[in-house]
Design a protein around this motif. Structure first.
Motif, PDB file in Angstrom:
ATOM      1  N   ARG A  61      26.788  35.091  48.065  1.00  0.00           N
ATOM      2  CA  ARG A  61      27.770  36.176  48.065  1.00  0.00           C
ATOM      3  C   ARG A  61      29.194  35.645  48.028  1.00  0.00           C
ATOM      4  NH1 ARG A  61      25.932  41.277  51.946  1.00  0.00           N
ATOM      5  NH2 ARG A  61      24.181  41.952  50.643  1.00  0.00           N
ATOM      6  N   SER A  62      29.399  34.555  47.342  1.00  0.00           N
ATOM      7  CA  SER A  62      30.738  33.992  47.222  1.00  0.00           C
ATOM      8  C   SER A  62      31.475  34.653  46.066  1.00  0.00           C
ATOM      9  CB  SER A  62      30.659  32.482  46.995  1.00  0.00           C
ATOM     10  OG  SER A  62      29.935  32.195  45.816  1.00  0.00           O
ATOM     11  N   ALA A  63      32.780  34.746  46.177  1.00  0.00           N
ATOM     12  CA  ALA A  63      33.593  35.407  45.164  1.00  0.00           C
ATOM     13  C   ALA A  63      34.033  34.422  44.091  1.00  0.00           C
ATOM     14  CB  ALA A  63      34.813  36.049  45.802  1.00  0.00           C
ATOM     15  N   ASN A  64      34.150  34.938  42.877  1.00  0.00           N
ATOM     16  CA  ASN A  64      34.714  34.160  41.786  1.00  0.00           C
ATOM     17  C   ASN A  64      36.199  33.904  42.075  1.00  0.00           C
ATOM     18  OD1 ASN A  64      36.081  33.895  38.967  1.00  0.00           O
ATOM     19  ND2 ASN A  64      33.896  33.681  38.515  1.00  0.00           N
ATOM     20  N   ASP A  65      36.697  32.758  41.643  1.00  0.00           N
ATOM     21  CA  ASP A  65      38.096  32.414  41.884  1.00  0.00           C
ATOM     22  C   ASP A  65      39.054  33.450  41.296  1.00  0.00           C
ATOM     23  OD1 ASP A  65      37.446  30.153  43.266  1.00  0.00           O
ATOM     24  OD2 ASP A  65      37.902  28.742  41.655  1.00  0.00           O
ATOM     25  N   PHE A  66      38.642  34.131  40.221  1.00  0.00           N
ATOM     26  CA  PHE A  66      39.528  35.140  39.633  1.00  0.00           C
ATOM     27  C   PHE A  66      39.718  36.305  40.594  1.00  0.00           C
ATOM     28  CE2 PHE A  66      40.361  38.797  36.727  1.00  0.00           C
ATOM     29  CZ  PHE A  66      41.613  38.372  36.292  1.00  0.00           C
ATOM     30  N   ALA A  67      38.632  36.764  41.208  1.00  0.00           N
ATOM     31  CA  ALA A  67      38.741  37.842  42.192  1.00  0.00           C
ATOM     32  C   ALA A  67      39.583  37.402  43.381  1.00  0.00           C
ATOM     33  CB  ALA A  67      37.356  38.278  42.651  1.00  0.00           C
ATOM     34  N   ILE A  68      39.390  36.176  43.829  1.00  0.00           N
ATOM     35  CA  ILE A  68      40.163  35.659  44.957  1.00  0.00           C
ATOM     36  C   ILE A  68      41.653  35.616  44.609  1.00  0.00           C
ATOM     37  CG2 ILE A  68      40.569  33.638  46.407  1.00  0.00           C
ATOM     38  CD1 ILE A  68      37.567  32.994  46.094  1.00  0.00           C
ATOM     39  N   THR A  69      41.971  35.173  43.392  1.00  0.00           N
ATOM     40  CA  THR A  69      43.366  35.078  42.958  1.00  0.00           C
ATOM     41  C   THR A  69      44.005  36.457  42.839  1.00  0.00           C
ATOM     42  OG1 THR A  69      42.933  33.021  41.749  1.00  0.00           O
ATOM     43  CG2 THR A  69      44.898  34.258  41.124  1.00  0.00           C
ATOM     44  N   VAL A  70      43.324  37.369  42.163  1.00  0.00           N
ATOM     45  CA  VAL A  70      43.872  38.709  41.950  1.00  0.00           C
ATOM     46  C   VAL A  70      44.082  39.427  43.276  1.00  0.00           C
ATOM     47  CG1 VAL A  70      43.399  40.987  40.983  1.00  0.00           C
ATOM     48  CG2 VAL A  70      42.950  38.938  39.623  1.00  0.00           C
ATOM     49  N   LEU A  71      43.125  39.313  44.185  1.00  0.00           N
ATOM     50  CA  LEU A  71      43.194  40.029  45.455  1.00  0.00           C
ATOM     51  C   LEU A  71      43.912  39.225  46.533  1.00  0.00           C
ATOM     52  CD1 LEU A  71      39.607  41.599  45.574  1.00  0.00           C
ATOM     53  CD2 LEU A  71      41.743  42.638  44.792  1.00  0.00           C
ATOM     54  N   GLN A  72      44.429  38.062  46.172  1.00  0.00           N
ATOM     55  CA  GLN A  72      45.141  37.199  47.112  1.00  0.00           C
ATOM     56  C   GLN A  72      44.317  36.937  48.369  1.00  0.00           C
ATOM     57  OE1 GLN A  72      49.004  39.300  47.484  1.00  0.00           O
ATOM     58  NE2 GLN A  72      49.871  37.629  46.287  1.00  0.00           N
TER      59      GLN A  72
END
Length: 202
Positions: free
Chosen positions: A118-129
């Motif tokens: 259930r880890s997030a993609n780096d793009f989601a992490i970046t967009v959602l800060q």
């Protein structure tokens, strides 16, 4: 998860605009039936935007998010909402936990977690800060460099002012509070049984 959070960010300077001549998708594929939202992939949205600039609306969700499924079955199925979204945005369903390589503005993003974690993609992490809450929504500028993020489940009436505010570029000329003073809902009365609870962006 009914709390709503909105914040604006500018995408990192490293996300430079990648414009490849001739690599377009015709906008015709996006504009037929307006009874439901016409979802495209993030890659398709970028190609469509190169040919015919529009803001991108990104629904950031996961396969296990119950409120995301509720939003899909209610708010996103509302024909008034769907028509406006189709007219003003390229709409993207984005799985925050995708293991696919994501390319945005020429930069690649990966999911660095262990399989089935259930880890997030780096793009989601970046967009959602790093604020990984679902559902989340990104209103992305036409040049794909600026993002405004909204988080939390929204009814059709709660959601409608936001999509008008950003879809009509009202955010460039007036505050959200001032916009709400003159906003007129296009939803039928049966969709407006509860007062909208819409905080100002920040």
């Amino acid at each position: 998860m009914k709390k709503v959070l909105i914040y604006g960010i500018s995408i990192l300077a490293g996300l430079t605009l990648a414009f490849k001549a001739g690599n377009y998708v015709t906008a015709k594929m996006f504009v037929d039936d307006t009874a439901e939202i016409k979802w495209v992939t993030l890659a398709e949205a970028q190609k469509l935007g190169d040919a015919n600039p529009k803001r991108i609306f990104m629904d950031i969700s996961t396969s296990w998010c119950g409120w995301c499924k509720t939003m899909d079955a209610t708010t996103f199925k509302n024909p008034v909402i769907a028509k406006f979204m189709n007219d003003h945005f390229y709409c993207v369903h984005f799985d925050a936990e995708t293991t696919d390589t994501v390319v945005f503005n020429g930069q690649k993003f990966w999911n660095r977690g262990a399989p089935n974690s259930r880890s997030a993609n780096d793009f989601a992490i970046t967009v959602l800060q790093g604020r990984l809450s679902y559902p989340s929504f990104a209103f992305i500028s036409k040049d794909r460099l600026n993002f405004t993020i909204m988080q939390g489940y929204q009814t059709a009436q709660q959601f409608e002012p936001y999509i008008h505010y950003y879809g009509e570029d009202k955010d460039k000329t007036e505050s959200y509070d001032d916009f709400l003073k003159t906003f007129k809902s296009e939803l039928p009365a049966t969709d407006a049984t509860q007062p909208a609870q819409v905080p100002a962006p920040h």
